[in-house]
Enzyme design. Structure first.
Site, PDB file in Angstrom:
ATOM      1  N   ASP A 310       0.731  -0.993  -0.005  1.00  0.00           N
ATOM      2  CA  ASP A 310       0.350   0.079  -0.295  1.00  0.00           C
ATOM      3  C   ASP A 310       0.999   1.246   0.227  1.00  0.00           C
ATOM      4  OD1 ASP A 310      -2.366   1.603   0.524  1.00  0.00           O
ATOM      5  OD2 ASP A 310      -1.245   2.012   2.496  1.00  0.00           O
ATOM      6  N   GLU A 365       1.318  -0.461  -5.158  1.00  0.00           N
ATOM      7  CA  GLU A 365      -0.181   0.551  -5.733  1.00  0.00           C
ATOM      8  C   GLU A 365       0.745   1.524  -5.473  1.00  0.00           C
ATOM      9  OE1 GLU A 365      -4.365   2.956  -2.882  1.00  0.00           O
ATOM     10  OE2 GLU A 365      -1.782   2.305  -2.164  1.00  0.00           O
TER      11      GLU A 365
END
Length: 640
Positions: A310, A365
């Site tokens: 993330d 991401e």
């Protein structure tokens, strides 16, 4: 960056215990049971003046068990076993680290290496609970091999039930895993597993990095979930958050030793202005030990198969992507704005994971488009296997918000779906959890909105809104699946057009769980059209499993006709034909193909099984003609 990576890697190999021990330091830090049943407690608190251990085992005496200070800010404490030779700290009993600072403060902390933390029902703060069960779950099924075509089911355990409550690991194992298998997904991306004190943070404000969230159940139940998934041939990725950490102090990493740094940079560099969280100091030897060991912990203790990292954009740049646009110009990626410390950390993480676990999958991401993000470290890349194609869902939302059907720009849609760095794999998706959150809308909601509550019965004629919505919902997904990347992702529930957004219990909604759930019961009702969307998603995935277009080279787009609103492309010897025209079908429509022979319909979004109108005869055979068309060597006639 490659030079700094090689330098850091050689340092790891020369460290005490070498490369392996450095990245498995979860076996020495925190609390470890020794062969004689004594317990070794080890912490890193460089700014502390003194450390003590307290808990149920000593009736919360704050000073009876001091740690001994070692080199480099490390502290150790050995608790001998009881008279009956059992460990001094019982399973499921509570502990605290008491930190004394140079300023004279006394702080109560949870060990950063804590394996299990829980919260009493009326409490705000999480407690460190010693986890050492007499019988541990033994995983027996081997990890699945890395699939050539990656089809990811992004899921959140807590919302994976129609009931208004926090759902459990066991519920997911029993009720959701069979659905994922039936739908044809071969990989699950589990969100919000690393412990987070605030449920509504969606798992992105981590407080305990080594603890699987206790709100869903026990560590043993999570191990069983992963083991059962493996028995089905399904890989499981962890949504790992190493980009930042919660600001919580009593039950988080922040100010663990009383200083404003420790695991993080001192402010302002160590604070994220938008996320209100702390940022790791990736140049610190002990922070690297902590984070790399954390990755091995999840891989070895729980047997995850890889990670979705993330917030990679935030990690890569000193500006964290805040107020910054990325046009693709190389000056945006190679300059002083790049945080080399975090970039080298990502290179190390990917190198170590792929070296130790060849079938491991890592997904980044990143919205910036950093070059070589998904090239091997040996080539000077960062080593990720895939990146998320984050522009695609934004494009679909923009189209549905801003354009009439007759104004859709076919060329722009195709450009967005194919605009990716050659040789770097992408995960395509029409929507993820981001679009499901309250404040935004899912594609189904943008398309059908309030009529989803009243007109989704197959016992009544479809309204124009429902008809349009169901057909576009399927076509958008298939176009994204076929053209958008080398992998595909769907968020839990969106496969059947979940009728409501996602909103976790919080003060703003009176702590309601009404929207923090997935209504799988809607799929199980034969008369609701959600079942038709579910069936299309299932057959779309299984058709890809048969023909393998995700594993094939990028598609050749032979038509993107603005007037007809038709898109045609071929990939993996499969011919895709889309008619997005709101009012017209076309008879005798010529499309180009490269491979001669006979063609038959294998997947038809207009089939009645999927809520379509059944206008195509699936017994029809289409034979190629030796007439080149739209850049292809042959062509066929058909109905579009």
């Amino acid at each position: 960056e490659s030079f700094f990576f090689l330098k850091r890697l050689s340092q790891l190999e020369e460290a005490e215990g070498g490369f392996d021990q450095f990245t498995r330091s979860y076996k020495t830090f925190g609390v470890q049971r020794q062969p004689d049943n004594s317990l070794l407690f080890k912490e890193w608190a460089p700014a502390a003046e003194a450390l003590f251990l307290t808990g149920d085992f000593n009736e919360w005496n704050k000073f009876s068990h001091p740690y001994t200070k070692k080199e480099y800010g490390k502290w150790e404490l050995i608790l001998p076993p009881k008279h009956d030779k059992s460990p001094a700290v019982d399973h499921r009993t509570k502990l605290k680290v008491v930190v004394h600072t140079a300023e004279g403060d006394r702080l109560y902390r949870i060990s950063p290496w804590a394996k299990y933390v829980t919260r009493e029902e009326k409490s705000v703060i999480y407690d460190w609970v010693h986890w050492d069960p007499p019988e541990q779950y033994t995983q027996i099924h081997p990890r699945p091999k890395k699939p050539t075509s990656l089809r990811i089911y992004e899921a959140h355990v807590g919302i994976a039930s129609p009931e208004g409550k926090v759902a459990s690991y066991d519920n997911f194992t029993t009720n959701v895993l069979p659905r994922i298998k039936e739908l044809g997904y071969n990989c699950i991306q589990l969100m919000a597993i690393m412990e987070h004190a605030y449920y509504a943070s969606f798992g992105y404000q981590i407080t305990s990095f080594f603890a699987a969230s206790s709100r869903y159940g026990t560590p043993e139940e999570l191990k069983r979930l992963i083991d059962v998934a493996h028995s089905m041939g399904i890989m499981v990725l962890l949504d790992v958050v190493h980009s930042h950490a919660s600001k919580n102090t009593e039950d988080g990493l922040n100010r663990f030793d009383g200083s404003d740094s420790c695991f993080f940079h001192s402010p302002p560099r160590g604070e994220h202005s938008l996320w209100d969280s702390r940022l790791f100091n990736y140049s610190s030897w002990e922070v690297l030990r902590f984070l790399l060991s954390n990755l091995r912990w999840w891989m070895e203790e729980y047997r995850f198969d890889g990670f979705r990292f993330d917030g990679v954009t935030s990690m890569l740049y000193h500006h964290h992507g805040i107020g910054t646009g990325f046009s693709g110009d190389y000056s945006e990626y190679f300059g002083l704005q790049v945080d080399e410390d975090s970039l080298v950390y990502l290179m190390l993480a990917n190198h170590i994971l792929h070296f130790l676990y060849p079938d491991c999958i890592t997904v980044a991401e990143d919205v910036s488009g950093m070059p070589a993000l998904c090239r091997r470290v040996e080539e000077g890349g960062l080593g990720f296997d895939y990146r998320l194609a984050m522009a695609i869902p934004d494009k679909w939302i923009q189209i549905l918000k801003e354009f009439k059907d007759e104004d859709w720009d076919m060329g722009n849609i195709v450009f967005t779906l194919t605009n990716r760095r050659y040789g770097e794999k992408c995960i395509a998706y029409a929507e993820s959890h981001d679009q499901a959150l309250v404040g935004d809308k899912t594609l189904a909601f943008w398309l059908m909105d309030k009529e989803m509550y009243s007109n989704m019965s197959s016992l009544i004629p479809m309204s124009p809104v429902i008809d349009r919505g169901i057909q576009l919902h399927k076509m958008i997904r298939l176009l994204t699946h076929g053209l958008g990347g080398e992998g595909y992702l769907n968020f839990i529930g969106n496969e059947f057009g979940h009728p409501e957004w996602l909103d976790f219990p919080r003060e703003g909604n009176n702590q309601s769980y009404h929207y923090a759930r997935r209504q799988f019961n809607l799929v199980d009702m034969d008369h609701l059209r959600y079942r038709q969307l579910y069936a299309f998603d299932r057959d779309m995935n299984w058709t890809e499993d048969k023909y393998g277009w995700l594993a094939a080279p990028p598609a050749f787009v032979s038509a993107k006709h603005e007037g007809d609103k038709v898109v045609v492309f071929d990939r993996a010897n499969v011919l895709f034909i889309f008619n997005f025209h709101p009012t017209q079908s076309f008879q005798g429509y010529r499309v180009g193909v490269e491979v001669p022979g006979k063609y038959k319909i294998k997947l038809d979004s207009d089939e009645t099984l999927y809520g379509g109108h059944g206008r195509l005869d699936h017994n029809t055979e289409f034979f190629t003609e030796e007439q080149p068309y739209n850049g292809r060597s042959y062509s066929i006639f058909g109905v579009v």
